[in-house]
Design a protein around this motif. Structure first.
Motif, short mmCIF file in Angstrom:
data_model
loop_
_atom_site.label_atom_id
_atom_site.label_comp_id
_atom_site.label_asym_id
_atom_site.label_seq_id
_atom_site.Cartn_x
_atom_site.Cartn_y
_atom_site.Cartn_z
N LYS A 58 0.74 -1.15 0.20
CA LYS A 58 0.36 0.09 -0.38
C LYS A 58 1.54 1.68 -0.10
O LYS A 58 0.17 2.78 -0.68
CB LYS A 58 -1.12 -0.07 1.32
N GLU A 59 2.39 1.02 0.83
CA GLU A 59 2.99 2.84 0.57
C GLU A 59 3.57 3.26 -1.35
O GLU A 59 3.62 3.79 -1.35
CB GLU A 59 3.97 2.42 1.40
N LEU A 60 3.20 1.66 -1.82
CA LEU A 60 3.68 1.57 -3.19
C LEU A 60 2.83 2.88 -4.27
O LEU A 60 2.81 2.96 -5.19
CB LEU A 60 4.82 0.70 -4.03
N ILE A 61 1.55 2.95 -3.81
CA ILE A 61 0.13 3.27 -4.19
C ILE A 61 -0.44 4.11 -3.71
O ILE A 61 -0.72 4.18 -2.26
CB ILE A 61 -0.45 2.40 -4.46
N PRO A 62 -0.82 5.75 -4.16
CA PRO A 62 -1.27 6.67 -3.82
C PRO A 62 -2.38 6.10 -3.66
O PRO A 62 -3.70 5.54 -4.11
CB PRO A 62 -0.62 7.70 -4.19
#
Length: 450
Positions: free
Chosen positions: A128-132
């Motif tokens: 999830k930290e790779l997708i805004p």
């Protein structure tokens, strides 16, 4: 701590380096298009998230090429550079003018992560930290960009996380845009298939859509403290099940081994895989024979409406198709029983049925909630027809394609064309943890995907 947990901790340390905005490369003036009946049900869902992971060691060059290509492709797909708007009657539209911020581009760093660390079976919560825009509602498009792109530098590649406002486009339009962006970055002078942007050609009814603000939205209640304190949804688990060509052929052959006597046409690949998942998920949930279970598919209606719309129609042109039966009937009958129900429901959803659904919505507008997918549901979004592994910006095809944490619920399935190509299909399934554990141990299900 396990190696998997260590890896997840590392991924959670993604560093944001900066944020910029990209507009169409040339001035376009003011443009406006009203959202239509097909768009409005998704206002209160979350932004639709995708993640594409590429190998490559030239991060700065890749980012520069992506930004330049984005500015060029937005000349034709300018609605993605706009904002949502609503008038005093709560009629929604998408608006663009040359002063609009444009598409948000976030640059980030996670150089301790290898491309192979982001294996397709890793849970979406790990990514999830790779997708805004995690947990951001589409209605926030009134104040936010309609597309946000996060470009994260990996040790040996780039992770491209995308958040699209689902109120303005569906999966077909999403991958049309992505393919066009890749074409421009790869050196083509212009988009090969122009988007069809006039939504009113498919529906020209003004709909006044009042909806609760986010803090009153029941869909968000569990995350903002307004939910019943005694009700806590069980934790979900996600896994990607990879169906090879041979597995798909085996499943399809089994479902078609005893054709129905009424002369119905053979079951398609989708219908065969759909009933395979529906039956085994239902068994994994350990439902009682009398419990209802629902299969839901979001069908592309471009060729179903009258008159038909081109595949290049840009917007939402999908509707949910529902099939319901009891768990006992579904699992105790042979697979062609459920496949036949799915086939008939899809065939019956013709122009007349679509028109009636639209009129019903316009008489009493109702925004879509997760629970509307049905009780004990298996709900399929995305499509193995989308060319997800063909999106090549000039440095090769993606190693991994995934969806994010948004719009996930118990029974949600995203189908993607398998990376190996051909008839292979990847099924990204979200289930309550206990049911997922039982599904993984179901030899008849898992055997098919080895």
């Amino acid at each position: 701590m396990t190696p998997e947990a260590d890896k997840q901790e590392e991924i959670m340390k993604v560093k944001i380096n900066g944020k910029s905005h990209v507009k169409p490369s040339k001035k376009l003036g003011r443009r406006e298009c009203r959202l239509v009946t097909f768009d409005l049900p998704y206002i209160a869902l979350h932004y639709n998230q995708k993640l594409l992971v590429y190998k490559g060691n030239e991060y700065e060059d890749m980012v520069g090429k992506l930004k330049d290509g984005l500015g060029a492709v937005l000349e034709d797909f300018y609605q993605l550079a706009g904002k949502l708007a609503k008038d005093e009657d709560w009629v929604f539209s998408v608006e663009y003018d040359d002063d609009t911020e444009g598409v948000e581009v976030v640059e980030a760093n996670a150089e301790w992560i290898n491309v192979e660390d982001l294996d397709a079976e890793v849970g979406a919560s790990t990514l999830k930290e790779l997708i805004p825009y995690n947990g951001i509602l589409n209605s926030e498009g009134l104040h936010r960009p309609l597309l946000s792109v996060q470009l994260t530098k990996l040790k040996d590649g780039l992770a491209m996380g995308l958040a699209f406002n689902h109120a303005i486009l569906d999966g077909t339009s999403t991958w049309h845009f992505m393919s066009s962006w890749a074409q421009i970055c790869s050196g083509l002078p212009s988009v090969t298939v122009m988007p069809f942007l006039d939504r009113t050609k498919v529906r020209n009814t003004k709909v006044k859509l009042h909806h609760p603000p986010p803090d009153q939205d029941p869909q968000n209640a569990s995350s903002n403290g307004t939910a019943d304190a005694e009700h806590v949804d069980p934790p979900l688990r996600e896994r990607v099940f990879k169906f090879s060509e041979s597995a798909i052929d085996k499943i399809k052959s089994k479902v078609n081994s005893d054709p129905p006597p009424d002369g119905s046409k053979p079951f398609s690949t989708f219908q065969s895989l759909a009933v395979h998942m529906w039956r085994h998920v239902t068994q994994a949930r350990q439902l009682k024979p009398e419990d209802y279970t629902v299969f839901t598919v979001f069908a592309n209606c471009r060729q179903r409406v009258d008159p038909p719309m081109p595949e290049s129609y840009f917007g939402n042109l999908i509707q949910a198709i529902f099939t319901v039966t009891s768990a006992g009937l579904l699992t105790m009958n042979p697979p062609e029983f459920g496949a036949s129900m799915i086939q008939k429901a899809i065939e019956m959803h013709d122009a007349k049925a679509i028109e009636e659904r639209n009129k019903q919505f316009e008489r009493s507008p109702k925004i879509f909630r997760f629970k509307d997918a049905g009780v004990n549901c298996v709900s399929v979004g995305s499509s193995p027809r989308f060319p997800v592994y063909e999106v090549d910006f000039g440095w090769g095809k993606p190693e991994t394609v995934r969806s994010g944490i948004n719009n996930k619920f118990d029974g949600m399935v995203y189908l993607y064309r398998g990376k190996s190509g051909g008839r292979s299909i990847d099924a990204e399934i979200s289930l309550e943890a206990g049911a997922m554990e039982r599904l993984e141990k179901d030899e008849e299900f898992v055997l098919e995907v080895k």
